[in-house]
Design a protein around this motif. Sequence first.
Motif, PDB file in Angstrom:
ATOM      1  N   UNK A  94       0.838  -1.201   0.000  1.00  0.00           N
ATOM      2  CA  UNK A  94       0.000   0.000   0.000  1.00  0.00           C
ATOM      3  C   UNK A  94       0.868   1.243   0.000  1.00  0.00           C
ATOM      4  N   UNK A  95       0.273   2.352  -0.455  1.00  0.00           N
ATOM      5  CA  UNK A  95       0.859   3.679  -0.316  1.00  0.00           C
ATOM      6  C   UNK A  95       0.027   4.438   0.697  1.00  0.00           C
ATOM      7  N   UNK A 105       4.322   2.020   1.822  1.00  0.00           N
ATOM      8  CA  UNK A 105       5.252   3.043   1.353  1.00  0.00           C
ATOM      9  C   UNK A 105       4.703   4.418   1.731  1.00  0.00           C
ATOM     10  N   UNK A 106       5.567   5.236   2.322  1.00  0.00           N
ATOM     11  CA  UNK A 106       5.133   6.539   2.819  1.00  0.00           C
ATOM     12  C   UNK A 106       6.257   7.551   2.625  1.00  0.00           C
ATOM     13  N   UNK A 107       5.920   8.703   2.100  1.00  0.00           N
ATOM     14  CA  UNK A 107       6.917   9.740   1.879  1.00  0.00           C
ATOM     15  C   UNK A 107       7.576  10.174   3.175  1.00  0.00           C
ATOM     16  N   UNK A 108       8.879  10.432   3.089  1.00  0.00           N
ATOM     17  CA  UNK A 108       9.645  10.809   4.281  1.00  0.00           C
ATOM     18  C   UNK A 108       9.062  12.052   4.959  1.00  0.00           C
ATOM     19  N   UNK A 152       3.033  -3.904  10.450  1.00  0.00           N
ATOM     20  CA  UNK A 152       3.374  -3.558   9.073  1.00  0.00           C
ATOM     21  C   UNK A 152       4.801  -3.037   8.972  1.00  0.00           C
ATOM     22  N   UNK A 153       5.406  -3.255   7.820  1.00  0.00           N
ATOM     23  CA  UNK A 153       6.685  -2.638   7.485  1.00  0.00           C
ATOM     24  C   UNK A 153       6.391  -1.296   6.822  1.00  0.00           C
ATOM     25  N   UNK A 154       6.953  -0.225   7.353  1.00  0.00           N
ATOM     26  CA  UNK A 154       6.769   1.109   6.773  1.00  0.00           C
ATOM     27  C   UNK A 154       8.060   1.484   6.059  1.00  0.00           C
ATOM     28  N   UNK A 196       5.219   8.149  -2.904  1.00  0.00           N
ATOM     29  CA  UNK A 196       4.913   6.888  -2.230  1.00  0.00           C
ATOM     30  C   UNK A 196       4.149   5.960  -3.169  1.00  0.00           C
ATOM     31  N   UNK A 197       3.215   6.521  -3.942  1.00  0.00           N
ATOM     32  CA  UNK A 197       2.448   5.722  -4.896  1.00  0.00           C
ATOM     33  C   UNK A 197       3.351   5.170  -5.988  1.00  0.00           C
TER      34      UNK A 197
END
Length: 385
Positions: free
Chosen positions: A109-110, A134-137, A155-157, A170-171
């Motif tokens: 996921x984003x 996935x997540x923007x810093x 979850x792994x971030x 992130x997407x």
Amino acid sequence: MGEPRARGRFGEYGGRYAPESLVEACREVAEAFREAWADPGFRGALARLLAVHAGRPTPLTPAGRLSEALGVRLYLKREDLTHTGSHKINNVLDQALLAARMGRRRLIAETGAGQHGVATATAAALLGLEATVFMGERDIERQAMNVFRMRMLGAEVVPVTTGSRTLKDATSEAMRHWVGATGDSHYCIGSVVGPDPYPWMVRELQRVIGDEARGQCAAELRTGVPDYVVACVGGGSNAAGTFAGFADTPARLVGVEAEGGAGAARGRLGVLHGCRSLFLQDDDGQITQPHSIAAGLDYPGVGPEHAHLRDLGRARYVTVTDDEAVGAAVRLARTEGIVPALESAHALAWVIRAAGDGDLPAGSTVLMTLSGRGDKDVSTLKELL
């Protein structure tokens, strides 16, 4: 708001613009979803999860004091009261069930504001799946609480350090990762964006908002249908789900975007993240960096069905500023005892402004989807107030 035309098209928008490996993966998702959606057993399992785990149906709350001050009758569809605190859980529970049905053991996921990431991590924990988010810093820094919640849920971030370090990037990283993981992973897109079938699939999973609200309005309102239906729009899933319940009524549909991320209001035709839609671009066609105080609206475009609704004139798309959104969040807190997510506060900011300048006629009935609660934004608001 039915199914798209051939090849996932809403008018000239939509489609499946993806690498060859993802074209096949998207086809598999589309076939699996159609089959599952026609299966009463699958639909029953989802309905039960939405009831006993997510807390549906959510209430329709009259905003009494604020309505009196504004001269309109404002009703809030309370998606902030779902488990995990936003509408995102509606979409994710189904996609997690679908992944398990397809034999996939991991969700990708984003996330921007973190609410979709939290919902994905929650559904994965519930069904015994793995989750990689996935997540923007930059968003990790401003949404630290949701990052902690995702990790606590197992979850792994993955921090994304490229580009603007927000939702767009992130997407992009999530889609790149899926290219090499289609065999055991399902990409759980959080909004009505991406390659077909995601825009219409996510809308169908979020239309529970609009369908519930329509029934509640029928019982609550003398006319049965509100004059205006309003929701915030980033990619646009909560708005798409809300609008779906009222598309065949006389209600005026209003999507509210962030001033710095207004894909529907000011975007140009382009292709990003697997679909053709309206995106913020420079004169060379390069995607430009959006900005919003609300991380979930910090996206440079809009889902293809929203672009189509705009062209048809069926929905109107407007913008509000960061300052207006913050002011609306404070006003709702102090008049109704509800602290909204900054994303939702954008929709409320337009209602407040439109009631003041006559764009909303006095006495109008307004349904507004309160897409999420404001816990995640407390640190941001504390710095500003």
